[in-house]
Design an enzyme around this catalytic site. Structure first.
Site, PDB file in Angstrom:
ATOM      1  N   GLU A 100       1.048  -1.308   0.053  1.00  0.00           N
ATOM      2  CA  GLU A 100      -0.072   0.166   0.134  1.00  0.00           C
ATOM      3  C   GLU A 100       0.842   1.254   0.058  1.00  0.00           C
ATOM      4  O   GLU A 100       0.269   2.285  -0.307  1.00  0.00           O
ATOM      5  CB  GLU A 100      -0.956   0.050   1.214  1.00  0.00           C
ATOM      6  CG  GLU A 100      -2.103  -0.971   1.029  1.00  0.00           C
ATOM      7  CD  GLU A 100      -3.008  -0.918   2.248  1.00  0.00           C
ATOM      8  OE1 GLU A 100      -2.520  -0.591   3.388  1.00  0.00           O
ATOM      9  OE2 GLU A 100      -4.180  -1.486   2.226  1.00  0.00           O
ATOM     10  N   GLU A 131       6.943 -21.371   7.891  1.00  0.00           N
ATOM     11  CA  GLU A 131       7.421 -20.843   9.095  1.00  0.00           C
ATOM     12  C   GLU A 131       8.613 -21.360  10.068  1.00  0.00           C
ATOM     13  O   GLU A 131       8.954 -20.475  10.847  1.00  0.00           O
ATOM     14  CB  GLU A 131       6.051 -20.388   9.919  1.00  0.00           C
ATOM     15  CG  GLU A 131       5.553 -21.672  10.731  1.00  0.00           C
ATOM     16  CD  GLU A 131       4.301 -21.356  11.723  1.00  0.00           C
ATOM     17  OE1 GLU A 131       4.352 -21.424  12.791  1.00  0.00           O
ATOM     18  OE2 GLU A 131       3.205 -20.550  11.120  1.00  0.00           O
TER      19      GLU A 131
END
Length: 316
Positions: A100, A131
């Site tokens: 963004e 992960e």
């Protein structure tokens, strides 16, 4: 005779289960054990009440957040990057915030980067074991060519995710600034980072679903890190987003409105200034308020690293 008792977890999961049971975000809440039998409105009320506690938890960490932002802005002013690193929901939050920044602040490509364990496909599909891989974190940072001017923000609700902790460990060893954002106190991630931010939101509505309060807390903090850093870098003039680039009709209208709000000028003056500066909002504002021509506005902004207030002082 059969037994109804739960079997003890087998190694190597026994230690992991013990660790998870100690996390505030993973605690079980027996009082919500009948939530699936409630009507929809009541569940929504309960969830809304839970969410209201998140801003208070963030507020408790504001000094730590502000200190981290000052460090990030100082590094970025020297040409460094802001790099988020996380897995699962936490990683997606980082990628979202990074994505963004260019349309919001016209930041350069690669200036804010989001790394998610398992790569781009992990945005929509879980990548088995990603992960847990410290090696994967090292490879992702190596691919970026990490420097001492960069900042790495490790994000993990539990504060123990190996990918996020390893990213911070490696970045710190290479001289980059490090921030550890978690939602549990005393986390390994915060301990590994120079700036530890632990937003303790408590147990979730659904046990173990850290995309809820923990995810909301991470989003709020990342909003602060990127937005306030961009303010510190001169990407705004007051609360106006003056580094916006007009790439469509909506944004062209927004550019004109921003110039009008900043200058109070009439429509024709605004149109002339934007036309002369190729639609660059900062330059147009400087042309109007500083009463300079477009080439001079461009030169002043370049000399002051895009900081409009400083350029205006020089033009006075």
């Amino acid at each position: 005779m059969s037994s109804t008792a739960s079997p003890a977890p087998a190694a190597p999961y026994a230690e992991l289960q013990r660790q998870l049971e100690q996390l505030a975000t993973g605690a079980h809440r027996p009082e919500l054990g009948e939530i699936d039998r409630l009507d929809t409105l009541r569940i929504a009320e309960l969830m809304n009440a839970e969410d209201r506690s998140v801003p208070e938890a963030v507020a408790a960490q504001l000094p730590a957040i502000a200190a981290a932002i000052d460090g990030v802005a100082a590094r970025m002013a020297r040409g460094g990057r802001l790099i988020y690193a996380g897995a699962g929901t936490a990683g997606r939050m980082g990628v979202l915030d990074a994505s963004e920044c260019p349309p919001t602040f016209n930041s350069a490509p690669g200036q804010v980067v989001g790394l998610i364990a398992g790569g781009a496909s992990a945005m929509v599909t879980a990548v088995e074991g990603a992960e847990d891989s410290r090696e994967l974190a090292a490879a992702d940072l190596d691919a970026l060519g990490l420097t001492g001017n960069d900042t790495v923000v490790g994000i993990s609700a539990s504060g123990r995710t190996p990918y996020a902790v390893a990213a911070v460990d490696l970045a710190r060893a290479r001289g980059a600034l490090t921030v550890g954002l978690s939602c549990n106190a005393g986390s390994a991630l915060a301990a590994a980072a120079e700036h530890g931010i632990e937003v303790v939101v408590g147990p979730e509505l659904l046990t173990g679903s850290t995309r809820l309060k923990a995810g909301t807390a991470q989003k709020l903090v990342l909003n602060m890190i990127s937005t306030i850093t961009m303010i510190r870098l001169g990407k705004t003039y007051g609360n106006l987003m003056v580094d916006v680039r007009a790439s469509n009709e909506k944004l062209r209208a927004r550019c004109r409105r921003i110039v009008a709000l900043a200058t109070g000028a009439e429509g024709a003056v605004i149109e002339d200034a934007l036309a002369a500066t190729g639609g660059e909002v900062k330059n147009a504002i400087l042309v109007v308020l500083g009463q300079v021509d477009a080439p001079t506005a461009a030169r002043l902004l370049a000399e002051h690293h895009g900081r409009l207030r400083d350029a205006l002082l020089d033009a006075a």
